[in-house]
Design an enzyme around this catalytic site. Structure first.
Site, PDB file in Angstrom:
ATOM      1  N   ASP A  90      -0.040  -7.496   1.571  1.00  0.00           N
ATOM      2  CA  ASP A  90       0.201  -6.306   2.170  1.00  0.00           C
ATOM      3  C   ASP A  90       2.242  -6.390   1.581  1.00  0.00           C
ATOM      4  O   ASP A  90       2.744  -5.467   2.355  1.00  0.00           O
ATOM      5  CB  ASP A  90       0.099  -5.767   2.924  1.00  0.00           C
ATOM      6  CG  ASP A  90       0.562  -4.062   3.002  1.00  0.00           C
ATOM      7  OD1 ASP A  90       0.805  -3.034   1.672  1.00  0.00           O
ATOM      8  OD2 ASP A  90       0.827  -3.847   3.977  1.00  0.00           O
ATOM      9  N   SER A 101       4.698   2.469   7.845  1.00  0.00           N
ATOM     10  CA  SER A 101       4.471   2.103   6.770  1.00  0.00           C
ATOM     11  C   SER A 101       5.577   0.976   6.066  1.00  0.00           C
ATOM     12  O   SER A 101       6.170   1.881   4.663  1.00  0.00           O
ATOM     13  CB  SER A 101       3.344   2.037   5.961  1.00  0.00           C
ATOM     14  OG  SER A 101       1.967   1.653   6.507  1.00  0.00           O
ATOM     15  N   HIS A 159       0.895  -1.322  -0.133  1.00  0.00           N
ATOM     16  CA  HIS A 159       0.086  -0.152  -0.237  1.00  0.00           C
ATOM     17  C   HIS A 159       0.973   0.982  -0.160  1.00  0.00           C
ATOM     18  O   HIS A 159       0.596   2.393   0.139  1.00  0.00           O
ATOM     19  CB  HIS A 159      -0.322  -0.435   0.847  1.00  0.00           C
ATOM     20  CG  HIS A 159      -0.253   0.181   2.555  1.00  0.00           C
ATOM     21  ND1 HIS A 159       0.115  -1.000   3.177  1.00  0.00           N
ATOM     22  CD2 HIS A 159      -0.582   1.514   3.183  1.00  0.00           C
ATOM     23  CE1 HIS A 159       0.383   0.008   4.399  1.00  0.00           C
ATOM     24  NE2 HIS A 159       0.492   1.057   4.937  1.00  0.00           N
TER      25      HIS A 159
END
Length: 473
Positions: A234, A316, A201
């Site tokens: 992910d 992230s 992402h």
């Protein structure tokens, strides 16, 4: 980020010494005073203040094939109302009082006061000279450290030692789509060839011809390209263009051997603040997390490491390290009070962060580098994603009209049927469909697992050899 300083200014010292009573100085005009030193507006007098400059949502609950989830100021008045005229206001004229005759006692007081001021100034000057001479002759009475901060030796096991070693191998990633949309995330050096591991992402905006850059703590920025990305896991791998020859990959640990309570160190760029280091512990293991990038696309599933190290949007894709500086996970999601679920809500860290175990991420990254596409383990059965604490039930209908149990697939060979409720995979308790998917994806195709399920009120077990599926589609 914003800061603001507020305070009350110290009233200025008088510009001239007081004059004798027979020639009084005109007092400075003052604002009308209320009780306790307040002005006519009820405010304490002040000088001018100073001011400075200024995770993923929960997955949908449709029933997918577990081998792939579904698309889930105006000026305030003073005493005269601010007009600048009239009696008693700031703009009114000052009438000097008639001088009193004779010097009397007031002249003596003024003379004494002037002498005191002179003596005070002289005393202060002498005091400064004496103190300066004493300091130069006898040395300062303050104590200085034998070494400054930069000379202190920091052992490898300390947070400072780990950070000093790991930071040069982390990057801040900026991804931008063709339409100019994008964001910031983090990644770390995976090998000497210039591959950087991060979250899917983080780079999703740049997958279809967008712009991608990676910046090291030194400020050196490199253009990069997406080598491969796995939406379900992910995980993504990017590669630096014109990568330097002195890259130092971070050491990968063993996430299976991590214990609850172990120290953790997270590195990332929370809210764009690059090269930020935070610490905490492993709060839990095997935490089932279903997450999304918030675009309404298909969900990602993980059996995550939970940590209370502060993680925020921008962390992230960054490494979660153990006390030795080994990577044990990839920071990927947070529990956010802003959206009530796992996500990238802007409420900030509340001490619930989740990382993809590095053992899983390593396998995925290697497949992406090798083939450019992810490989997923599967059992070949569709399970419900409804919230449940009873297990993962095989649905009566498969996603998109497919059979709920793939003919000839792993589940079918093991004798599983629609309506069966899977309650354990090996020694892992399964309480829902997302939990089952997350646990399956911690394995590799070809692994043998034992599934415990319920049918007609009775428990049964079956050994299943996991199949495989290539790609996200």
């Amino acid at each position: 980020m914003s800061t603001e300083n507020e305070g009350t200014a110290v009233p200025p010292a008088p510009s001239a010494p007081p004059v004798p009573v027979d020639a009084p100085a005109a007092p400075a005009p003052q604002a009308p005073q209320g009780p306790y030193g307040q002005d006519a507006q009820g405010q304490a007098p002040q000088g001018p203040g100073a001011s400075g400059d200024a995770g993923h949502p929960g997955a949908s609950s449709s029933a997918p094939d577990p081998s792939w989830p579904p698309p889930p100021p105006p000026t305030a008045p003073y005493g005269d109302g601010g007009s600048g005229s009239g009696p008693g206001g700031w703009g009114s004229s000052y009438q000097q009082p008639e001088p009193k005759s004779g010097r009397g006692r007031g002249g003596l007081v003024a003379a004494v006061l002037a002498a005191a001021l002179l003596a005070g100034g002289l005393g202060g000057g002498l005091g400064y000279v004496l103190a300066k001479d004493n300091d130069e002759s006898t040395g300062s009475t303050t104590v200085s450290a034998s070494a400054n901060g930069g000379d202190v030796k920091r052992d490898p096991g300390t947070t400072a030692g780990v950070a000093a070693k790991a930071l040069p191998s982390t990057v801040t990633i900026e991804a931008e789509s063709n339409s100019g949309e994008g964001g910031t995330g983090t990644g770390f050096v995976f090998d000497k060839q210039g591959h950087i591991v991060t979250n899917n992402h983080v780079v999703a905006d740049a997958v279809d011809g967008g712009k991608l850059t990676a910046t090291f703590p030194t400020g050196k920025k490199y253009d990069a390209e997406v080598v491969g990305h796995a939406q379900g896991y992910d995980v993504a791998v990017i590669k630096l263009k014109d990568a330097p020859s002195d890259l130092k990959p971070l050491t990968l640990g063993d996430s299976d051997k991590v214990a609850v309570g172990d120290s953790t160190i997270a590195i990332g760029a929370p809210f764009g603040l690059s090269d930020t280091v935070t610490t905490g512990i492993i709060s839990a293991k095997n935490r089932p997390v279903a997450s999304s990038d918030g675009s309404g696309s298909q969900a990602s599933y993980m059996s995550a490491l939970q940590t209370d190290a502060s993680i925020n949007p921008g962390n992230s894709g960054g490494p979660l390290l153990d006390a030795r500086g080994n990577v044990i996970g990839i920071n990927s999601a947070i529990q956010s009070t802003g959206n009530g679920g796992f996500g990238t809500g802007q409420s900030g860290s509340i001490g619930l962060g989740f990382a993809i175990p590095i053992n899983q991420a390593k396998y995925v990254a290697q497949e992406l580098i090798k083939n450019g596409k992810p490989v997923y383990a599967k059992i070949g059965a569709s399970v419900s994603l409804d919230d449940s604490s009873d297990g993962a039930q095989i649905t009566d209908q498969g996603a998109g009209g497919a059979a709920p149990v793939e003919p000839g697939g792993p589940a079918a060979k093991a004798g599983l049927k629609p309506g069966d409720v899977i309650i354990k995979l090996d020694d892992r308790v399964i309480d829902s469909g997302p939990t089952l998917i997350g646990e399956i994806w911690t394995h590799q195709p070809g692994d043998k697992v034992t599934i415990t399920y319920e049918r007609g009120g009775k428990q049964r077990t079956a050994e299943v050899t996991l199949g495989s599926r290539v790609g996200d589609n």
